[in-house]
Scaffold this motif. Structure first.
Motif, PDB file in Angstrom:
ATOM      1  N   GLY A  76       0.815  -1.213   0.000  1.00 37.91           N
ATOM      2  CA  GLY A  76       0.000   0.000   0.000  1.00 37.91           C
ATOM      3  C   GLY A  76       0.843   1.254   0.000  1.00 37.91           C
ATOM      4  O   GLY A  76       0.542   2.224  -0.709  1.00 37.91           O
ATOM      5  N   ALA A  77       1.936   1.243   0.769  1.00 37.39           N
ATOM      6  CA  ALA A  77       2.818   2.402   0.819  1.00 37.39           C
ATOM      7  C   ALA A  77       3.543   2.602  -0.509  1.00 37.39           C
ATOM      8  O   ALA A  77       3.758   3.733  -0.954  1.00 37.39           O
TER       9      ALA A  77
ATOM     10  N   THR B 135       6.757   5.002   9.736  1.00 37.72           N
ATOM     11  CA  THR B 135       7.606   6.112  10.179  1.00 37.72           C
ATOM     12  C   THR B 135       8.836   6.243   9.289  1.00 37.72           C
ATOM     13  O   THR B 135       9.235   7.360   8.900  1.00 37.72           O
ATOM     14  N   MET B 136       9.448   5.116   8.947  1.00 42.96           N
ATOM     15  CA  MET B 136      10.639   5.166   8.100  1.00 42.96           C
ATOM     16  C   MET B 136      10.312   5.631   6.687  1.00 42.96           C
ATOM     17  O   MET B 136      11.088   6.382   6.076  1.00 42.96           O
ATOM     18  N   LEU B 137       9.170   5.204   6.166  1.00 45.71           N
ATOM     19  CA  LEU B 137       8.815   5.624   4.812  1.00 45.71           C
ATOM     20  C   LEU B 137       8.458   7.107   4.754  1.00 45.71           C
ATOM     21  O   LEU B 137       8.691   7.766   3.739  1.00 45.71           O
TER      22      LEU B 137
ATOM     23  N   ASP C 199       4.519   6.003  -4.437  1.00 49.97           N
ATOM     24  CA  ASP C 199       5.211   5.695  -5.698  1.00 49.97           C
ATOM     25  C   ASP C 199       6.687   5.376  -5.443  1.00 49.97           C
ATOM     26  O   ASP C 199       7.599   5.977  -6.006  1.00 49.97           O
ATOM     27  N   ILE C 200       6.895   4.385  -4.565  1.00 54.46           N
ATOM     28  CA  ILE C 200       8.232   3.926  -4.188  1.00 54.46           C
ATOM     29  C   ILE C 200       8.406   2.499  -4.682  1.00 54.46           C
ATOM     30  O   ILE C 200       7.470   1.693  -4.607  1.00 54.46           O
ATOM     31  N   ASP C 201       9.596   2.172  -5.144  1.00 57.60           N
ATOM     32  CA  ASP C 201       9.915   0.778  -5.401  1.00 57.60           C
ATOM     33  C   ASP C 201      10.416   0.165  -4.095  1.00 57.60           C
ATOM     34  O   ASP C 201      11.425   0.612  -3.536  1.00 57.60           O
ATOM     35  N   ILE C 202       9.682  -0.838  -3.587  1.00 57.58           N
ATOM     36  CA  ILE C 202      10.028  -1.506  -2.337  1.00 57.58           C
ATOM     37  C   ILE C 202      10.425  -2.942  -2.636  1.00 57.58           C
ATOM     38  O   ILE C 202       9.646  -3.704  -3.219  1.00 57.58           O
ATOM     39  N   LEU C 203      11.635  -3.290  -2.257  1.00 54.42           N
ATOM     40  CA  LEU C 203      12.117  -4.667  -2.358  1.00 54.42           C
ATOM     41  C   LEU C 203      11.757  -5.375  -1.062  1.00 54.42           C
ATOM     42  O   LEU C 203      12.001  -4.840   0.028  1.00 54.42           O
ATOM     43  N   PHE C 204      11.189  -6.568  -1.185  1.00 49.57           N
ATOM     44  CA  PHE C 204      10.699  -7.297  -0.008  1.00 49.57           C
ATOM     45  C   PHE C 204      11.347  -8.672   0.001  1.00 49.57           C
ATOM     46  O   PHE C 204      11.010  -9.533  -0.810  1.00 49.57           O
TER      47      PHE C 204
END
Length: 237
Positions: A32-33, A217-219, A38-43
């Motif tokens: 969702g974040a 918080t970090m995002l 509009d961030i690329d998040i590696l999981f």
């Protein structure tokens, strides 16, 4: 075709701090974040959760924590690259401090991943190690001194600049993540504002009492720092 990665990116390492539904809940929050900001998040998720995460998220770039280099056939208990891709993984972590492998195996793993268009996310303990691994042109390289992992202490901006310069002198297309020891939103902000290609957090998120709240918080700090930078770019700048 490999997944595109824009900079700056954010990486979350689950390790084995969470399991089952808790991993899925964190993935939903991250997904969702990723859409909202509009961030690329590696999981980076445990093997057993790759398919669940792939089926319930749209924006995450899912990485397996390791893979072997065998091909379909025999190999009970080995991690088959084709199996990871079929489960929904977009890439693989190579040579993490908790699963180190020899340099020759790093090269072989990068080659196998490239055959399948899997992103290669390599780790290195020192700048010299990072320089040696960069010869094989991983897509992303994370130079993280093992002594700092989980410590809450980071290498600082001098280490960021030295490691980035050393890696990109060998492989200019390799993105450089800063990760070891990041545990606070202020640290995330510092690295992103200073120009890091990406930051990664594991125990600083999944090792606290409220992982989803900590991620948020970090995002927020990430987005604030990103606004101080030029427009994001894709892997292969």
């Amino acid at each position: 075709m490999k997944s595109a990665v824009r900079t700056p990116f954010f990486e979350i390492g689950v390790k084995n701090y969470l399991y089952g539904d808790a991993v899925v809940e964190l993935a939903w929050a991250a997904d969702g974040a990723a859409a909202e900001y509009d961030i690329d998040i590696l999981f980076i998720t445990p093997y057993v959760d790759i398919r669940r995460i792939a089926e319930c998220t749209d924006r995450l770039i899912i990485l397996a924590p390791y893979m072997d280099t065998l091909r379909p056939g025999r190999g009970l208990a080995d991690v088959l690259p084709e199996g990871l891709k079929a489960a929904g993984a977009h890439g693989v972590v190579i040579n993490h401090a908790e699963r180190p492998v020899p340099l020759a195996q790093i090269r072989q793993t990068i080659d196998r991943a490239n055959e399948l268009d899997l992103l290669t996310f390599a780790c290195a303990d020192t700048v010299d190690d990072a320089r040696a691994i960069a010869v094989y042109r991983p897509d992303i390289l994370n130079p993280e001194p093992s002594a700092l992992i989980g410590s809450g202490r980071t290498g600082g901006l001098d280490f960021m600049r030295a490691s980035t310069e050393a890696i990109q002198a060998v492989s200019s297309q390799t993105l450089v993540e800063q990760g070891a020891g990041i545990a606070t939103a202020d640290q995330v902000h510092q690295y992103i504002a200073a120009g890091a290609d990406g930051v990664g957090v594991a125990s600083g998120i999944v090792g606290v009492g409220d992982p989803i709240g900590q991620l948020a918080t970090m995002l927020e700090a990430f987005v604030d720092a990103r606004a101080l930078r030029p427009s994001p770019t894709k892997l292969g700048r």
